[in-house]
Design an enzyme around this catalytic site. Sequence first.
Site, PDB file in Angstrom:
ATOM      1  N   THR A 143       0.850  -1.179   0.000  1.00 24.14           N
ATOM      2  CA  THR A 143       0.000   0.000   0.000  1.00 24.14           C
ATOM      3  C   THR A 143       0.892   1.237   0.000  1.00 24.14           C
ATOM      4  O   THR A 143       1.758   1.364   0.860  1.00 24.14           O
ATOM      5  CB  THR A 143      -0.897  -0.045   1.254  1.00 24.14           C
ATOM      6  OG1 THR A 143      -1.793  -1.147   1.096  1.00 24.14           O
ATOM      7  CG2 THR A 143      -1.680   1.235   1.456  1.00 24.14           C
TER       8      THR A 143
ATOM      9  N   HIS B   3      -6.460 -10.984  -0.528  1.00 28.08           N
ATOM     10  CA  HIS B   3      -5.766 -10.638   0.717  1.00 28.08           C
ATOM     11  C   HIS B   3      -6.562 -11.212   1.891  1.00 28.08           C
ATOM     12  O   HIS B   3      -7.579 -10.655   2.297  1.00 28.08           O
ATOM     13  CB  HIS B   3      -5.678  -9.115   0.835  1.00 28.08           C
ATOM     14  CG  HIS B   3      -4.691  -8.632   1.858  1.00 28.08           C
ATOM     15  ND1 HIS B   3      -4.069  -9.467   2.753  1.00 28.08           N
ATOM     16  CD2 HIS B   3      -4.201  -7.387   2.109  1.00 28.08           C
ATOM     17  CE1 HIS B   3      -3.234  -8.739   3.517  1.00 28.08           C
ATOM     18  NE2 HIS B   3      -3.302  -7.479   3.136  1.00 28.08           N
TER      19      HIS B   3
ATOM     20  N   ASN C 240      -3.220 -10.211   7.551  1.00 31.23           N
ATOM     21  CA  ASN C 240      -2.965  -8.904   8.184  1.00 31.23           C
ATOM     22  C   ASN C 240      -4.178  -8.203   8.789  1.00 31.23           C
ATOM     23  O   ASN C 240      -4.219  -6.970   8.885  1.00 31.23           O
ATOM     24  CB  ASN C 240      -2.266  -7.962   7.200  1.00 31.23           C
ATOM     25  CG  ASN C 240      -0.931  -8.527   6.721  1.00 31.23           C
ATOM     26  OD1 ASN C 240      -0.451  -9.514   7.277  1.00 31.23           O
ATOM     27  ND2 ASN C 240      -0.329  -7.920   5.719  1.00 31.23           N
TER      28      ASN C 240
ATOM     29  N   TYR D 196      -7.312  -7.805   7.720  1.00 29.49           N
ATOM     30  CA  TYR D 196      -8.338  -7.176   6.874  1.00 29.49           C
ATOM     31  C   TYR D 196      -9.542  -8.124   6.754  1.00 29.49           C
ATOM     32  O   TYR D 196      -9.572  -9.162   7.417  1.00 29.49           O
ATOM     33  CB  TYR D 196      -7.737  -6.757   5.521  1.00 29.49           C
ATOM     34  CG  TYR D 196      -6.660  -5.722   5.760  1.00 29.49           C
ATOM     35  CD1 TYR D 196      -7.005  -4.452   6.230  1.00 29.49           C
ATOM     36  CD2 TYR D 196      -5.310  -6.033   5.638  1.00 29.49           C
ATOM     37  CE1 TYR D 196      -6.028  -3.512   6.534  1.00 29.49           C
ATOM     38  CE2 TYR D 196      -4.326  -5.093   5.941  1.00 29.49           C
ATOM     39  CZ  TYR D 196      -4.690  -3.831   6.390  1.00 29.49           C
ATOM     40  OH  TYR D 196      -3.733  -2.907   6.708  1.00 29.49           O
TER      41      TYR D 196
ATOM     42  N   ASN E 264      -3.358  -5.337  13.234  1.00 31.86           N
ATOM     43  CA  ASN E 264      -4.760  -4.915  13.248  1.00 31.86           C
ATOM     44  C   ASN E 264      -5.622  -5.703  14.236  1.00 31.86           C
ATOM     45  O   ASN E 264      -6.801  -5.938  13.996  1.00 31.86           O
ATOM     46  CB  ASN E 264      -5.369  -5.002  11.840  1.00 31.86           C
ATOM     47  CG  ASN E 264      -4.833  -3.922  10.915  1.00 31.86           C
ATOM     48  OD1 ASN E 264      -4.634  -2.775  11.327  1.00 31.86           O
ATOM     49  ND2 ASN E 264      -4.586  -4.267   9.660  1.00 31.86           N
TER      50      ASN E 264
HETATM   51  C1  LIG Z   1       4.734   0.376   2.975  1.00 34.64           C
HETATM   52  C2  LIG Z   1       4.214  -1.021   3.116  1.00 34.64           C
HETATM   53  C3  LIG Z   1       2.936  -1.316   2.670  1.00 34.64           C
HETATM   54  C4  LIG Z   1       2.431  -2.623   2.740  1.00 34.64           C
HETATM   55  N1  LIG Z   1       1.196  -2.891   2.235  1.00 34.64           N
HETATM   56  C5  LIG Z   1       0.767  -4.181   2.144  1.00 34.64           C
HETATM   57  C6  LIG Z   1      -0.441  -4.503   1.451  1.00 34.64           C
HETATM   58  O1  LIG Z   1      -1.147  -3.665   0.870  1.00 34.64           O
HETATM   59  N2  LIG Z   1      -0.809  -5.816   1.414  1.00 34.64           N
HETATM   60  C7  LIG Z   1      -0.062  -6.810   2.020  1.00 34.64           C
HETATM   61  O2  LIG Z   1      -0.429  -7.979   1.947  1.00 34.64           O
HETATM   62  N3  LIG Z   1       1.088  -6.515   2.661  1.00 34.64           N
HETATM   63  C8  LIG Z   1       1.532  -5.235   2.726  1.00 34.64           C
HETATM   64  N4  LIG Z   1       2.741  -4.962   3.304  1.00 34.64           N
HETATM   65  C9  LIG Z   1       3.599  -6.080   3.785  1.00 34.64           C
HETATM   66  C10 LIG Z   1       4.581  -6.496   2.685  1.00 34.64           C
HETATM   67  O3  LIG Z   1       3.887  -7.098   1.595  1.00 34.64           O
HETATM   68  C11 LIG Z   1       5.620  -7.519   3.207  1.00 34.64           C
HETATM   69  O4  LIG Z   1       4.957  -8.661   3.690  1.00 34.64           O
HETATM   70  C12 LIG Z   1       6.480  -6.925   4.314  1.00 34.64           C
HETATM   71  O5  LIG Z   1       7.008  -5.667   3.931  1.00 34.64           O
HETATM   72  C13 LIG Z   1       7.631  -7.873   4.703  1.00 34.64           C
HETATM   73  O6  LIG Z   1       8.488  -8.104   3.614  1.00 34.64           O
HETATM   74  P1  LIG Z   1       9.925  -7.353   3.524  1.00 34.64           P
HETATM   75  O7  LIG Z   1      10.683  -7.755   4.754  1.00 34.64           O
HETATM   76  O8  LIG Z   1      10.560  -7.904   2.274  1.00 34.64           O
HETATM   77  O9  LIG Z   1       9.671  -5.886   3.479  1.00 34.64           O
HETATM   78  C14 LIG Z   1       3.246  -3.656   3.288  1.00 34.64           C
HETATM   79  C15 LIG Z   1       4.521  -3.351   3.754  1.00 34.64           C
HETATM   80  C16 LIG Z   1       5.019  -2.065   3.667  1.00 34.64           C
HETATM   81  C17 LIG Z   1       6.428  -1.777   4.131  1.00 34.64           C
END
Ligand SMILES: Cc1cc2nc3c(=O)[nH]c(=O)nc-3n(C[C@H](O)[C@H](O)[C@H](O)COP(=O)(O)O)c2cc1C
Length: 355
Positions: free
Chosen positions: A26, A175, A178, A180, A235
Site C-alpha cells: 500500500t 488478501h 494482516n 483485513y 490490526n
Molecule cells: C509500505 C508497506 C505497505 C504494505 N502494504 C501491504 C499490502 O497492501 N498488502 C499486504 O499484503 N502486505 C503489505 N505490506 C507487507 C509487505 O507485503 C511484506 O509482507 C512486508 O514488507 C515484509 O516483507 P519485507 O521484509 O521484504 O519488506 C506492506 C509493507 C510495507 C512496508
Amino acid sequence: MTATLFTPTTLGKLQLKNRVVMAPMTRCRATGNVPNELMAKYYALRADAGLLIAEGTSPSPNGLGYARIPGLFSADQVAGWRKVTDAVHAAGGKIFVQLMHTGRVSHPANMAAEARILAPSALAAPGEMWTDSNGMQPYPVPTAMSDDDIATTIGEYATACKNAIDAGFDGVELHAANGYLIDQFLNTATNQRTDRWGGNVENRIRFAVEVAKAAAAQIGAERIGMRISPYGVFNGAVPDPKMDALYLRLVEELNAVGLAYIHVVDHSSMGAPEVSPELKAKIRANFKGKYILSGGYDAARANADLDAQKGDLVAFGRPFISNPDLVAKLQSGAALTPPDMSTFYTPGEKGYTDY
Ligand SMILES: Cc1cc2nc3c(=O)[nH]c(=O)nc-3n(C[C@H](O)[C@H](O)[C@H](O)COP(=O)(O)O)c2cc1C
C-alpha cells in the site's frame, strides 16, 4: 551456476522470468482512489521482477478504509489500472492485483459518504488510523455484516476479479492476511459470530473459501492466489489454539478450488512474533499450488530457502521500495539503498518514483 532465485518458473498458465516477486505494498498514491500515471511509472520501473503484486486494492466502496488507496469497482479505476498493466507489460513484466477489503480497519473520513464500515462482528480495531482530513482518529465500531451484506461482498470480490482481467492484470491475489476483512472472519478476536460464518473452524474459513470459489468461477482458479498470515497480530488479530487446524483446513479447501498459489506472510523481521515453522512446513507439504515465501528476505536466504524446497517463489517488500532495480542488485550483490519510511504512505513522487 545460476542461483535458483533467478531461474524461470510458471504460475498457473503464466511463464515467469525469475522467482522474485514484488510483495503487495500500500503506497497511498491513488488520489481519489483511482490509479494514475505516477503509479504506472512506479510499477513499470520494477518490471524486472518475475511477478509484481500490486498494492491492496478494494473490491468495494466499503473496503476503501485508508486514505488514497485504489479501488477496482468503477470504470475510472479499471481505466486507471489499465495504464499500470500496459506500462508493466510493455516493460516485460507480469502483474497481479491484491484485492484488499479493509473491513473494520477503516474510518468514515477516508470513505465516501454512502460507504459502510463492515466486519464479521461489531468490534472496533484497537488503536487509531490516519485520515487526511482529521489526522489520527480512533477506529470506529463496525457494523456486523448481515447475510445479505456477506453475499453482496462476495459478489463484489467476483466483480472485481472480472474488472482486474478487463484492466489487463494477469491475475488476482485475495488478501486474507494482516487483519483485513477475510482475516477478520478467520480470526477469533474479530469473529464472534454464532451463525454459519463464525464459531468453529469450518465456519470461520467459510468466507475465505466462498470468496475464492466466487473469484475462481469468474476468472479461473489458475489466475488466483491467496495471501495468509497465520500467527499474525497486525490490526488486532490474535493467535488461538485452533490456528494450525484452521489454516490446514483452509488449505484443503483451496486445493479443491485449485488456486494457483498461496502467499505466506511472516512479519517477524518487522518485530512481529515468529510464525510457527511447523505450520509453514505443513502448509507447504499440503498445498498443491505454488508457495510464495515472504518477510525479511535477502538473496542468500531466498536461494537457501528455495534450494531447501521451502517455497517456489520469494516476495520482497521494502527492498523494492528503494531499489527499483532490485533484481539486478540481488543478482550482482550490489549494496541496496535503504528505504525512507517517512514517505511510505505520503502522496506524490518523493520516496516513490525517485529512488
Ligand atoms: C509500505 C508497506 C505497505 C504494505 N502494504 C501491504 C499490502 O497492501 N498488502 C499486504 O499484503 N502486505 C503489505 N505490506 C507487507 C509487505 O507485503 C511484506 O509482507 C512486508 O514488507 C515484509 O516483507 P519485507 O521484509 O521484504 O519488506 C506492506 C509493507 C510495507 C512496508
